[in-house]
Design a protein around this motif. Sequence first.
Motif, PDB file in Angstrom:
ATOM      1  N   GLU A  22       0.831  -1.205   0.000  1.00 33.69           N
ATOM      2  CA  GLU A  22       0.000   0.000   0.000  1.00 33.69           C
ATOM      3  C   GLU A  22       0.870   1.261   0.000  1.00 33.69           C
ATOM      4  N   ALA A  23       1.934   1.263   0.791  1.00 34.46           N
ATOM      5  CA  ALA A  23       2.839   2.416   0.826  1.00 34.46           C
ATOM      6  C   ALA A  23       3.504   2.621  -0.527  1.00 34.46           C
ATOM      7  N   THR A  24       3.928   1.532  -1.157  1.00 33.25           N
ATOM      8  CA  THR A  24       4.551   1.630  -2.474  1.00 33.25           C
ATOM      9  C   THR A  24       3.563   2.194  -3.491  1.00 33.25           C
ATOM     10  N   ALA A  25       2.324   1.720  -3.451  1.00 33.47           N
ATOM     11  CA  ALA A  25       1.304   2.204  -4.388  1.00 33.47           C
ATOM     12  C   ALA A  25       1.045   3.697  -4.187  1.00 33.47           C
ATOM     13  N   GLN A  26       0.966   4.137  -2.943  1.00 32.23           N
ATOM     14  CA  GLN A  26       0.746   5.560  -2.676  1.00 32.23           C
ATOM     15  C   GLN A  26       1.930   6.400  -3.147  1.00 32.23           C
ATOM     16  N   ALA A  27       3.141   5.887  -2.944  1.00 36.86           N
ATOM     17  CA  ALA A  27       4.328   6.612  -3.409  1.00 36.86           C
ATOM     18  C   ALA A  27       4.347   6.677  -4.936  1.00 36.86           C
ATOM     19  N   LEU A  85      19.081  13.003  -1.404  1.00 33.76           N
ATOM     20  CA  LEU A  85      17.718  13.074  -0.880  1.00 33.76           C
ATOM     21  C   LEU A  85      17.643  13.365   0.617  1.00 33.76           C
ATOM     22  N   TYR A  86      18.496  12.765   1.420  1.00 34.40           N
ATOM     23  CA  TYR A  86      18.431  13.025   2.863  1.00 34.40           C
ATOM     24  C   TYR A  86      18.799  14.467   3.204  1.00 34.40           C
ATOM     25  N   PRO A  87      19.825  15.046   2.559  1.00 36.38           N
ATOM     26  CA  PRO A  87      20.056  16.476   2.818  1.00 36.38           C
ATOM     27  C   PRO A  87      18.841  17.330   2.422  1.00 36.38           C
ATOM     28  N   ALA A  88      18.215  17.007   1.300  1.00 35.07           N
ATOM     29  CA  ALA A  88      17.030  17.755   0.868  1.00 35.07           C
ATOM     30  C   ALA A  88      15.888  17.560   1.861  1.00 35.07           C
ATOM     31  N   LYS A 145       6.208   5.419   2.768  1.00 36.44           N
ATOM     32  CA  LYS A 145       4.995   5.768   3.502  1.00 36.44           C
ATOM     33  C   LYS A 145       4.953   7.243   3.879  1.00 36.44           C
ATOM     34  N   GLY A 146       6.127   7.832   4.132  1.00 37.88           N
ATOM     35  CA  GLY A 146       6.071   9.197   4.613  1.00 37.88           C
ATOM     36  C   GLY A 146       7.211  10.098   4.203  1.00 37.88           C
ATOM     37  N   TRP A 147       8.438   9.691   4.472  1.00 40.53           N
ATOM     38  CA  TRP A 147       9.570  10.597   4.288  1.00 40.53           C
ATOM     39  C   TRP A 147       9.641  11.164   2.885  1.00 40.53           C
ATOM     40  N   PHE A 148       9.538  10.292   1.893  1.00 36.46           N
ATOM     41  CA  PHE A 148       9.719  10.757   0.520  1.00 36.46           C
ATOM     42  C   PHE A 148       8.459  11.419  -0.042  1.00 36.46           C
ATOM     43  N   ILE A 149       7.321  11.088   0.503  1.00 34.11           N
ATOM     44  CA  ILE A 149       6.098  11.805   0.122  1.00 34.11           C
ATOM     45  C   ILE A 149       6.231  13.251   0.608  1.00 34.11           C
TER      46      ILE A 149
END
Length: 181
Positions: A22-27, A85-88, A145-149
Amino acid sequence: MSIIDKALAAVTPQPGQEARAEATAQAREAAAPGDWLSLVLDHHEEIRGAFARGREVKSAADRQAALKALALVLNGHSIAEELVLYPALGQAGEKMHAAHAYLEQTTAKAQMAELENIAPSDTAWRDKWEHIEGAVLTHMYEEEKGWFITLKQKGEHQARLTDRYCEEYERYTGAPAPQAA
């Protein structure tokens, strides 16, 4: 698995396959074709496949080959995340999540180094492989699920993130990551 590995596994619940899917689909819904998020998700699929292949092989030589294949995509992917990505994510106001992501990836690298020291013919090799897989899958779930969204919504310079992510992945792996047309 070491006592420390077992203790960490006991206190860190892993999301189930349905929650991860589900998290992958949302991403995927938040991603655009060829952007940094779609590339990350593609690499996550490659990593899942590499873990699955490593679980299936039986011979020591095949396990060594599986470890090398996993290490290439996992390290190229993690380095690109760590440098771009983590610095951003931190710059988007998510410093705690960025710090947590760095810690998890450092731990995975240490675990991979431990795996290299276990004879591929030993049953402990498969136990360590599965432990690393669980930790990496949980990390990817947190990202999807969250960080990259959040980074997709709040991060600046999205096109630059894509270019830089591709550049760092290619620098490590030698394989170009597909870019948006």
